[in-house]
Motif scaffolding. Structure first.
Motif, short mmCIF file in Angstrom:
data_model
loop_
_atom_site.label_atom_id
_atom_site.label_comp_id
_atom_site.label_asym_id
_atom_site.label_seq_id
_atom_site.Cartn_x
_atom_site.Cartn_y
_atom_site.Cartn_z
N ALA A 1 2.67 -5.02 -1.90
CA ALA A 1 2.34 -4.14 -3.03
C ALA A 1 3.48 -4.23 -4.03
O ALA A 1 4.65 -4.26 -3.63
N TRP A 2 3.17 -4.30 -5.32
CA TRP A 2 4.21 -4.46 -6.34
C TRP A 2 4.01 -3.46 -7.48
O TRP A 2 2.91 -2.93 -7.68
N ALA A 3 5.09 -3.23 -8.21
CA ALA A 3 5.05 -2.32 -9.35
C ALA A 3 6.07 -2.77 -10.38
O ALA A 3 7.17 -3.21 -10.04
N VAL A 4 5.70 -2.68 -11.66
CA VAL A 4 6.62 -2.85 -12.78
C VAL A 4 6.86 -1.46 -13.35
O VAL A 4 5.91 -0.73 -13.66
N PHE A 5 8.13 -1.08 -13.52
CA PHE A 5 8.44 0.31 -13.83
C PHE A 5 9.76 0.41 -14.57
O PHE A 5 10.49 -0.57 -14.74
N LEU B 1 -1.29 0.74 -3.13
CA LEU B 1 -1.96 0.41 -4.39
C LEU B 1 -2.78 1.59 -4.87
O LEU B 1 -2.73 1.96 -6.05
N ALA B 2 -3.54 2.21 -3.96
CA ALA B 2 -4.40 3.33 -4.35
C ALA B 2 -3.57 4.49 -4.90
O ALA B 2 -3.96 5.11 -5.91
N VAL C 1 0.71 -2.23 -11.61
CA VAL C 1 0.83 -2.28 -10.15
C VAL C 1 -0.20 -3.26 -9.61
O VAL C 1 -1.12 -3.67 -10.32
N GLY C 2 -0.06 -3.63 -8.35
CA GLY C 2 -1.04 -4.52 -7.73
C GLY C 2 -0.68 -4.84 -6.30
O GLY C 2 0.35 -4.41 -5.78
N VAL C 3 -1.56 -5.58 -5.65
CA VAL C 3 -1.29 -6.13 -4.33
C VAL C 3 -1.49 -7.63 -4.40
O VAL C 3 -2.18 -8.14 -5.29
#
Length: 491
Positions: A97-101, A131-132, A148-150
């Motif tokens: 799972a990833w996130a840009v922040f 993700l959810a 965000v995403g997987v």
């Protein structure tokens, strides 16, 4: 479901608040906060900001094709491809799972209890719950979380990544953005790999994108189960099945039930110690390049692809763009169904529609004069293509060239091209169809001239073969048979 959710979020990241953000105005313009505010005409662009907002260039496509609109995107946006390769057989790793922040890492924080969603990843290798929860936090008004995403090494059949497999995903970002991702160390009870606690900076202090750079990774303890020696999980295969995560021998190595922490140094020493992160994974931040299939269905005829590429410079790139496709893509030639091109983003508004030429598996966009680009990241759409009937990742090659037209007398004219002025070859995150595991996913080829039977091309686990059925209707009558090919009369 997770794949579709990821895809929609990735497209959200590409579009970067297109449309809905056009009405957001909150306070003075800051030009780097990832939202539209003050007198900005788009996200961090226009008005008093130094970055211009980019507009869509005109071109011609088949009338039935609806182009993607990409307006109001800042020229400071850059595209990144993240590739995480398993380089050791020390352990499988889960999907990520990833996130840009900006600001606080939304995936985890040192010294804080792991969320239930992080626990699901660290204990069971499931990134979809993270993700959810992150999806619910996404908002056009949110300055902190932008996308965000997987991602999985094998998107068509999500599961753990093994040695020599690579998980790829793409993100868009502006200076000041951080990236973080998490993936389970599967030969453990609750350990996970991730970036530094504050995330990985996608830009340097001068605002230059950190392309072609390795991403340092760390191993963390989620603090939700009893820790044990690597040897116990190693011999159990993946994760301890003992109640409560007890050790194989009954001896507790470390009991750290509580907050998220870097892995205890004692677990890196002794008999059969845990491997250090740099010996298990190689994570790279590369120049962004993506080819997104629309729709991403196997065997689809008349589909389109959205192409995105980021240049090092916008000057002196030439007057041709070449995109070479992997095997099994097909291209329509002639009349209204011919493969066409639409310029969407990053081209100067005065850029004319290109001529489209296809040679073998290469689509070439040609102009008479050098192309003027208005941004380093460009988008264009190719229409009326046929997609492979398999879901195997393939190698795409993108290049730009400077070409001149010469006359050869009675033989007509020809184009002579320079060496590439820009070039990248990659297995892109979204360049392969999906749905290779659905029942009866076969592509009609032709009607047999003698028997009248319908002939189909099918695939199972990456192997293509042909099948015959009395008719297409016979297959459609039982789309979800236990055996996809168990229809009456199916040869």
């Amino acid at each position: 479901m997770a794949r579709w959710a990821s895809r929609s979020l990735c497209v959200l990241a590409v579009l970067l608040w297109v449309g809905v953000c056009g009405a957001i105005t909150t306070g003075p313009a800051t030009c780097s906060d990832g939202i539209q505010d003050g007198d900005e005409q788009g996200v961090d662009c226009g008005g008093s900001c130094p970055n211009p907002c980019l507009s869509v260039a005109s071109s011609s496509v088949a009338p039935e094709t609806s182009a993607v609109t990409l307006t109001g995107v800042s020229a400071s946006v850059r595209r990144f491809e993240i590739a995480v390769q398993v380089i050791s057989d020390a352990t499988p790793v889960s999907g990520l799972a990833w996130a840009v922040f900006r600001g606080t890492n939304p995936l985890f924080q040192l010294g804080r209890n792991a969320s239930r969603e992080l626990m699901a990843l660290a204990e069971d290798g499931d990134p979809t719950q993270l993700l959810a929860s992150l999806q619910q936090a996404l908002s056009p008004w949110d300055k902190v979380l932008s996308s965000v995403g997987v991602a999985y090494a094998t998107p068509a059949s999500p599961g753990p990544s093994m040695v020599n497999q690579t998980t790829r995903f793409a993100v868009s970002a502006t200076p000041g953005d951080q990236l973080s991702f998490v993936m389970m160390f599967q030969r453990s009870n609750d350990f996970f790999f991730s970036t530094a606690p504050a995330g990985y900076s996608l830009f340097d202090a001068s605002g230059n994108p950190m392309w072609n750079a390795s991403i340092p990774l760390f191993l963390y303890d989620a603090g939700t189960e009893i820790d044990q020696g690597y040897w116990a999980n190693y011999y159990l295969g993946q994760q301890s099945t003992q109640p409560g995560g007890g050790s194989f021998s009954g001896t507790v190595i470390t009991q750290q039930l509580g907050t998220v922490a870097l892995l205890n140094d004692s677990l890196y020493t002794g008999l059969l110690p845990y491997p250090r992160p740099e010996t298990v994974l190689l994570a790279m931040c590369n120049k962004g390049f993506d080819v997104i299939l629309q729709p991403n269905s196997r065997g689809y005829e008349g589909g389109s692809v959205l192409v995105e590429f980021t240049f090092d410079t916008i000057f002196g790139l030439g007057n041709e763009i070449h995109l070479h496709f992997p095997p099994d893509f097909t291209f329509h030639r002639g009349n209204a169904t011919a493969t066409g091109a639409t310029l969407l983003q990053g081209f100067a508004p005065s850029t004319p529609a290109p001529d489209v030429l296809i040679q073998n598996s290469t689509v070439m966009l040609q102009w008479a004069a050098n192309v003027t680009f208005s941004a380093a990241t460009v988008f264009f759409q190719l229409t009326n293509l046929g997609f492979p009937n398999n879901c195997l990742p393939g190698l795409f090659t993108f290049s730009t060239k400077y070409c001149t037209t010469h006359s050869s007398g009675g033989a007509g004219v020809y184009r002579d091209c320079s060496s590439p002025t820009s070039f990248v070859s990659a297995v892109v995150p979204d360049g392969a169809p999906t749905q290779c595991t659905i029942c009866n996913a076969c592509k009609f080829l032709y009607t047999h001239p003698t028997t009248g039977e319908a002939v189909f091309q099918c695939e199972d686990s990456g192997v293509s073969f042909t099948r015959r059925s009395p008719s297409p209707d016979a297959m459609a009558a039982a789309p979800c048979a236990v055996n996809p090919y168990s229809l009456p009369g199916y040869g």
